[in-house]
Design an enzyme around this catalytic site. Structure first.
Site, PDB file in Angstrom:
ATOM      1  N   GLY A  13       0.804  -1.208   0.000  1.00  0.00           N
ATOM      2  CA  GLY A  13       0.000   0.000   0.000  1.00  0.00           C
ATOM      3  C   GLY A  13       0.840   1.262   0.000  1.00  0.00           C
ATOM      4  O   GLY A  13       2.052   1.235   0.232  1.00  0.00           O
ATOM      5  N   PRO A  22      -4.294   9.742  10.576  1.00  0.00           N
ATOM      6  CA  PRO A  22      -3.997  10.714   9.521  1.00  0.00           C
ATOM      7  C   PRO A  22      -5.255  11.321   8.919  1.00  0.00           C
ATOM      8  O   PRO A  22      -6.311  10.683   8.845  1.00  0.00           O
ATOM      9  CB  PRO A  22      -3.254   9.880   8.460  1.00  0.00           C
ATOM     10  CG  PRO A  22      -3.006   8.542   9.087  1.00  0.00           C
ATOM     11  CD  PRO A  22      -4.039   8.361  10.134  1.00  0.00           C
ATOM     12  N   SER A  60      -6.979  10.566  -2.049  1.00  0.00           N
ATOM     13  CA  SER A  60      -6.350  11.885  -1.924  1.00  0.00           C
ATOM     14  C   SER A  60      -5.474  12.175  -3.138  1.00  0.00           C
ATOM     15  O   SER A  60      -5.463  13.302  -3.662  1.00  0.00           O
ATOM     16  CB  SER A  60      -5.512  11.953  -0.649  1.00  0.00           C
ATOM     17  OG  SER A  60      -6.311  11.811   0.500  1.00  0.00           O
ATOM     18  N   LYS A 115     -13.533   2.574  10.354  1.00  0.00           N
ATOM     19  CA  LYS A 115     -12.304   3.032  11.014  1.00  0.00           C
ATOM     20  C   LYS A 115     -12.542   3.300  12.503  1.00  0.00           C
ATOM     21  O   LYS A 115     -11.687   3.012  13.342  1.00  0.00           O
ATOM     22  CB  LYS A 115     -11.770   4.294  10.335  1.00  0.00           C
ATOM     23  CG  LYS A 115     -11.359   4.114   8.886  1.00  0.00           C
ATOM     24  CD  LYS A 115     -10.279   3.045   8.702  1.00  0.00           C
ATOM     25  CE  LYS A 115      -8.935   3.436   9.252  1.00  0.00           C
ATOM     26  NZ  LYS A 115      -7.868   2.463   8.916  1.00  0.00           N
TER      27      LYS A 115
END
Length: 341
Positions: free
Chosen positions: A13, A185, A200, A161
């Site tokens: 990743g 983050p 992003s 999350k």
């Protein structure tokens, strides 16, 4: 501690590869999990792009978030674990459990295997998603003391999350003998190492390719992936990080029009397609009547700036992240170098 073995989950990743690169530069031995050992060449290619030669200090183990197989071998001999692996969908699933179950159970699976192997500390990659959603935006910056309300109408990813991090803290409370630190983050930007792009990075790619006719007045958190990797290593090694969570943000939130201005200022003619027009809120709301993504992702953010504080990581760990502007510019520069715009 430089020669100790660190396990990084999810080494193929974006963040996982940068964590491996940082650890190798710091002299650690690293093992990383991949879903299949056929992915070894992919990870090595990412590291070459990062300018790092493993020099025999990187090994691989096959393990997945949804199966116990492979985790004992992956953990064997590791002093620390950076658990960066977590599902991140291209689109939000209709059934939230498609994300919640692998995120939560994967974190618990890694923690249980780490405890059995005698790992000293696990650093879990969570997200601002576990901090800043599900309630009114406060009139102050968000900090590590804030938690998302998973019972509120939040997206499956945000819920996954939050529940995964909560489950990890509950596990550690009853485990004994093993430390946990968490990094949360915001949107991760910075140098791309391969063609697989996070959301992003895709945002900057769309800016660079003229994918927006104009940009809405919404904001996002920004942090450079290299600084997130550094914060993981700091949280792994510093005694003061035990039992702490750290909001990883370069600075305060950054507006999309400001991102466009940075790209123009830093890249010049290479940013010729980056839009300069700002879309009025009323136009966004009208367009959202015909565009589900605008209705779900953009309209709720109009006029709401989520201010951010990185004071805890700076003061407790001495973390010194790059600026928002440097992170955005580095993203675009790497996309240009890789021919992805």
């Amino acid at each position: 501690m430089g020669n100790e073995l660190v396990l990084v989950t999810g080494g193929s990743g974006f963040l996982g590869a940068h964590c491996i690169a940082r650890l190798l530069r710091d002299g650690y031995r690293v093992r990383t999990t991949v879903r299949s050992l056929n992915r070894q060449a992919d990870v090595l290619a990412l590291l070459r792009r990062a300018g790092v030669d493993p020099d025999g200090r990187l090994t691989f183990a096959a393990a997945t978030l949804t199966d116990d197989a492979g985790w004992p071998a992956a953990m064997d001999g590791a002093a620390f674990v950076l658990h960066t692996a977590s599902p991140f969908p291209a689109v939000q699933p209709k059934d939230p459990d498609e994300l919640i179950v692998p995120a939560r159970d994967g974190a618990l699976r890694a923690l249980a295997a780490a405890r059995e192997a005698g790992v000293r500390r696990v650093v879990l990659t969570s997200s601002f998603a576990a901090i800043g959603y599900g309630g009114p935006v406060p009139d102050r910056p968000y900090t590590e003391e804030d938690w998302t309300d998973p019972g509120a109408p939040v997206s499956p990813y945000v819920k996954s999350k939050t529940l995964a991090e909560r489950a990890a803290w509950d596990f550690i409370a009853g485990a004994g003998g093993m430390d946990l630190a968490v990094v949360n983050p915001v949107g991760i930007f910075g140098p791309v190492l391969g063609p697989k792009l996070s959301s992003s990075i895709e945002l900057v790619q769309r800016f660079m390719t003229g994918g927006f006719p104009a940009v809405p007045k919404v904001s996002t958190g920004v942090v450079d992936v290299r600084d997130v990797a550094e914060l993981h290593v700091l949280a792994m090694a510093a005694p003061a990080a035990s039992g702490q969570r750290f909001l990883a943000s370069a600075g305060d939130a950054m507006s999309l029009p400001a991102i466009g201005r940075v790209l123009h200022d830093r890249l010049g003619t290479a940013a010729a397609k980056v839009p300069t027009r700002v879309m009025p809120d009323v136009v966004v709301r009208i367009a959202a009547l015909f565009n589900k993504q605008l209705a779900e992702d953009v309209v709720p953010r109009l006029g709401k700036v989520k201010h951010l504080s990185n004071a805890k990581a700076r003061e407790l760990l001495g973390w010194q992240p790059r600026s928002n502007e440097d992170a955005v510019a580095a993203t675009a520069e790497s996309l240009l170098e890789l021919g992805l715009v």
